[in-house]
Design a protein around this motif. Structure first.
Motif, PDB file in Angstrom:
ATOM      1  N   ALA A 481      -1.972 -14.398   8.965  1.00 13.37           N
ATOM      2  CA  ALA A 481      -1.000 -14.324  10.064  1.00 13.37           C
ATOM      3  C   ALA A 481       0.421 -14.450   9.524  1.00 13.37           C
ATOM      4  O   ALA A 481       1.320 -13.705   9.928  1.00 13.37           O
ATOM      5  CB  ALA A 481      -1.283 -15.436  11.074  1.00 13.37           C
ATOM      6  N   ILE A 482       0.606 -15.383   8.576  1.00 16.06           N
ATOM      7  CA  ILE A 482       1.949 -15.581   8.012  1.00 16.06           C
ATOM      8  C   ILE A 482       2.402 -14.349   7.244  1.00 16.06           C
ATOM      9  O   ILE A 482       3.526 -13.874   7.384  1.00 16.06           O
ATOM     10  CB  ILE A 482       1.957 -16.833   7.098  1.00 16.06           C
ATOM     11  N   LEU A 484       1.380 -11.252   7.667  1.00 12.05           N
ATOM     12  CA  LEU A 484       1.666 -10.192   8.627  1.00 12.05           C
ATOM     13  C   LEU A 484       3.036 -10.415   9.271  1.00 12.05           C
ATOM     14  O   LEU A 484       3.813  -9.470   9.466  1.00 12.05           O
ATOM     15  CB  LEU A 484       0.574 -10.147   9.704  1.00 12.05           C
ATOM     16  N   GLY A 485       3.320 -11.693   9.592  1.00  9.58           N
ATOM     17  CA  GLY A 485       4.618 -12.038  10.198  1.00  9.58           C
ATOM     18  C   GLY A 485       5.765 -11.663   9.280  1.00  9.58           C
ATOM     19  O   GLY A 485       6.751 -11.055   9.714  1.00  9.58           O
ATOM     20  N   ILE A 486       5.627 -12.002   7.991  1.00 13.53           N
ATOM     21  CA  ILE A 486       6.689 -11.696   7.022  1.00 13.53           C
ATOM     22  C   ILE A 486       6.885 -10.189   6.907  1.00 13.53           C
ATOM     23  O   ILE A 486       8.015  -9.685   6.909  1.00 13.53           O
ATOM     24  CB  ILE A 486       6.335 -12.306   5.643  1.00 13.53           C
ATOM     25  N   LEU A 488       6.258  -7.988   9.167  1.00  9.93           N
ATOM     26  CA  LEU A 488       6.869  -7.515  10.410  1.00  9.93           C
ATOM     27  C   LEU A 488       8.378  -7.733  10.374  1.00  9.93           C
ATOM     28  O   LEU A 488       9.167  -6.833  10.721  1.00  9.93           O
ATOM     29  CB  LEU A 488       6.241  -8.262  11.606  1.00  9.93           C
ATOM     30  N   VAL A 489       8.790  -8.947   9.882  1.00 12.99           N
ATOM     31  CA  VAL A 489      10.229  -9.247   9.796  1.00 12.99           C
ATOM     32  C   VAL A 489      10.911  -8.258   8.852  1.00 12.99           C
ATOM     33  O   VAL A 489      11.972  -7.717   9.156  1.00 12.99           O
ATOM     34  CB  VAL A 489      10.429 -10.702   9.300  1.00 12.99           C
TER      35      VAL A 489
END
Ligand SMILES: [Zn+2]
Length: 502
Positions: A481-482, A484-486, A488-489
């Motif tokens: 999840a982390i 993927l979050g990075i 995305l940013v």
């Protein structure tokens, strides 16, 4: 056979007294107290070392070489011009017993050597080693096959051509070691070098390594032949016996059951209890095997051992059953050990460990010693013993435990959700399946990877590994999840840059 020494003196060899893989030993006409070792193959490989040893024997240090050592006294050649080197001459050693046989428990048939005689023998052996160390020489492969008890009970050292010899600035290596006496720093260096003992750096072959071997010999002599790092496995609650771990691995790890609690094992039942020995001896053993594990220089020297053994010799009393033990003991520890041995004697026990071999008395042509050394050299990179199969019942039981752990936590998950503790994504079926798989994977990983290291199959650890597998999945989800979050940013940042650059 006619040979010539380094001065061109003609020497007639007579009877062949013994032979091995490396050479044969002959008597010498007119010199009943000397013998010749003639190499049967690749004599040239030994030439420089033997010539260096002979020049030490003929030099100013000559008188300092202990008489009990079968040191090469003359280099031998097939011709008076010293073109072809063939072997060397040394003093004849008449063997009554080998040290390795003195360690055997029960004693071999016909051997009647009392503990008092053994302690005298060891104390004299300490003097020999101390004298060699003062000369700057190191024995190296100081194994019990190369230490002889001569008639009269005095020790002699043979196989001197395998010593680690220092001559001037040169060091001639000892390249084979018996597993029973090799010091932990040499085992570590052999593993690190990747090429075994032969490729260890010179500086690990020290007098401290000899001091370790001496301590092993003293310990085994007093402890009914039991090696200080040899362990007896304790059967598990399910009746199975953990896979044995090689003594050499125990040595490298510093796992001596006499001074440390080692999981899954105990000391051999044939070993007398250490507390029945005088504290000054126990302290020397501790320095040799515990303190000396990390700091070889902490080990007692041969001189210290000699003094302690002579004191111990003066404190021995007879129990009336053929044993000599310390006068301060609460009871005869050897009688107690005999009683324990009788209890397990339905299966013959050899506490000594090294295979029983018979050898000719001449160290230089000692085929069994050579064979043993060959084995030791071949076992250059010790590895933890693998479990000899875990068995179907254990696999079934441990996987069922994994299943039960999943069911328990699986049941707990909806309860957590009801209590308001949620991952925020609910608990869909695919996640339940993933948890089941990871719980079982945890058990399998434990069984395959860790059982051999902890030397015991444990259902508790199997259950804990199932929990660990599930926890790893949760951690993995967070990590994914982390990440993927990075990503995305970064993507949004890229889009923003693209828009504003227009
Ligand atoms: Zn006794």
């Amino acid at each position: 056979m006619i040979v010539y020494d380094q001065d061109g003196t003609r020497i007639e060899l007579k009877d062949k007294l013994g032979g091995g893989g490396e050479g044969s030993v002959y008597s010498i006409a007119g010199h009943p107290h000397f013998v010749a070792k003639i190499y049967t193959s690749d004599a040239d490989a030994h030439r420089e070392k033997i010539e260096a040893m002979v020049s030490i024997a003929g030099g100013p240090d000559s008188a300092r070489i202990p008489k009990a050592v079968a040191w090469p006294m003359a280099a031998l050649y097939s011709d008076a011009a010293r073109r072809t080197f063939v072997g060397f001459g040394m003093r004849l050693v008449k063997s009554a017993h080998r040290l390795e046989a003195l360690h055997e428990y029960p004693a071999p048939a016909g051997m009647r050597v009392t503990m008092r005689e053994k302690v005298d023998f060891l104390a004299e052996l300490c003097d020999i080693l101390a004298a060699l160390h003062q000369l700057g020489q190191v024995v190296g492969d100081f194994n019990g096959e190369n230490v002889i008890m001569e008639k009269g009970g005095h020790p002699a050292l043979v196989d001197a051509d395998s010593f680690c010899v220092r001559a001037g600035r040169r060091t001639f290596r000892c390249e084979v070691f018996n597993d029973d006496i090799v010091a932990p720093e040499i085992v570590r260096a052999a593993r690190a070098s990747g090429g075994g003992y032969a490729s260890c750096p010179d500086d690990v072959f020290t007098t401290h390594a000899d001091d370790y071997a001496l301590a092993v010999h003293v310990f085994r002599m007093l402890m009914n032949g039991v090696h200080p790092f040899r362990c007896t496995p304790v059967p598990l609650s399910n009746g199975s016996v953990p896979a044995p771990v090689k003594t050499l691995v125990r040595v490298e790890r510093g796992e001596t059951p006499f001074f440390r609690k080692v999981r899954g094992v105990k000391v051999s039942p044939v070993a007398p209890e250490l507390k029945e020995f005088p504290p000054y001896l126990v302290e020397l053993f501790r320095r040799a095997f515990v303190d000396g594990h990390a700091k070889p220089a902490s080990r007692p020297t041969a001189q210290e051992w000699g003094a302690a053994l002579r004191r111990y010799r003066g404190e021995l009393v007879s129990c009336g059953h053929g044993h000599w033990h310390w006068k301060g003991a609460s009871a005869c520890p050897y009688c107690a050990a005999d009683a324990r041995y009788a209890g397990v004697a339905s299966k013959p026990v050899r506490a000594g460990g090294a295979p029983h071999v018979t050898t000719p008395p001449f160290g230089g042509a000692n085929p069994a010693s050579r064979a043993a050394n060959g084995v030791a050299a071949a076992v250059q990179a010790p590895s933890p013993a693998r479990a000899a199969g875990l068995g179907v019942p254990y696999w079934v039981a441990s996987l069922l435990i994994g299943l039960a752990v999943f069911a328990l936590l699986g049941a707990a998950l909806p309860v957590c959700e009801l209590a308001g503790i949620s991952l925020g994504i609910g608990y869909p079926d695919w996640l339940q399946v993933a948890f089941l798989v990871s719980a079982l994977a945890g058990v399998v990983a434990y069984n395959l990877l860790f059982v051999t290291r902890v030397e015991g199959k444990s259902y508790l650890f199997a259950g804990a590994s199932a929990v660990g597998g599930m926890a790893a999945l949760v951690l993995l989800c967070f990590v994914v999840a982390i990440v993927l979050g990075i990503l995305l940013v970064i993507f949004l940042f890229g889009v923003a840059v693209a828009i504003f650059s227009d």
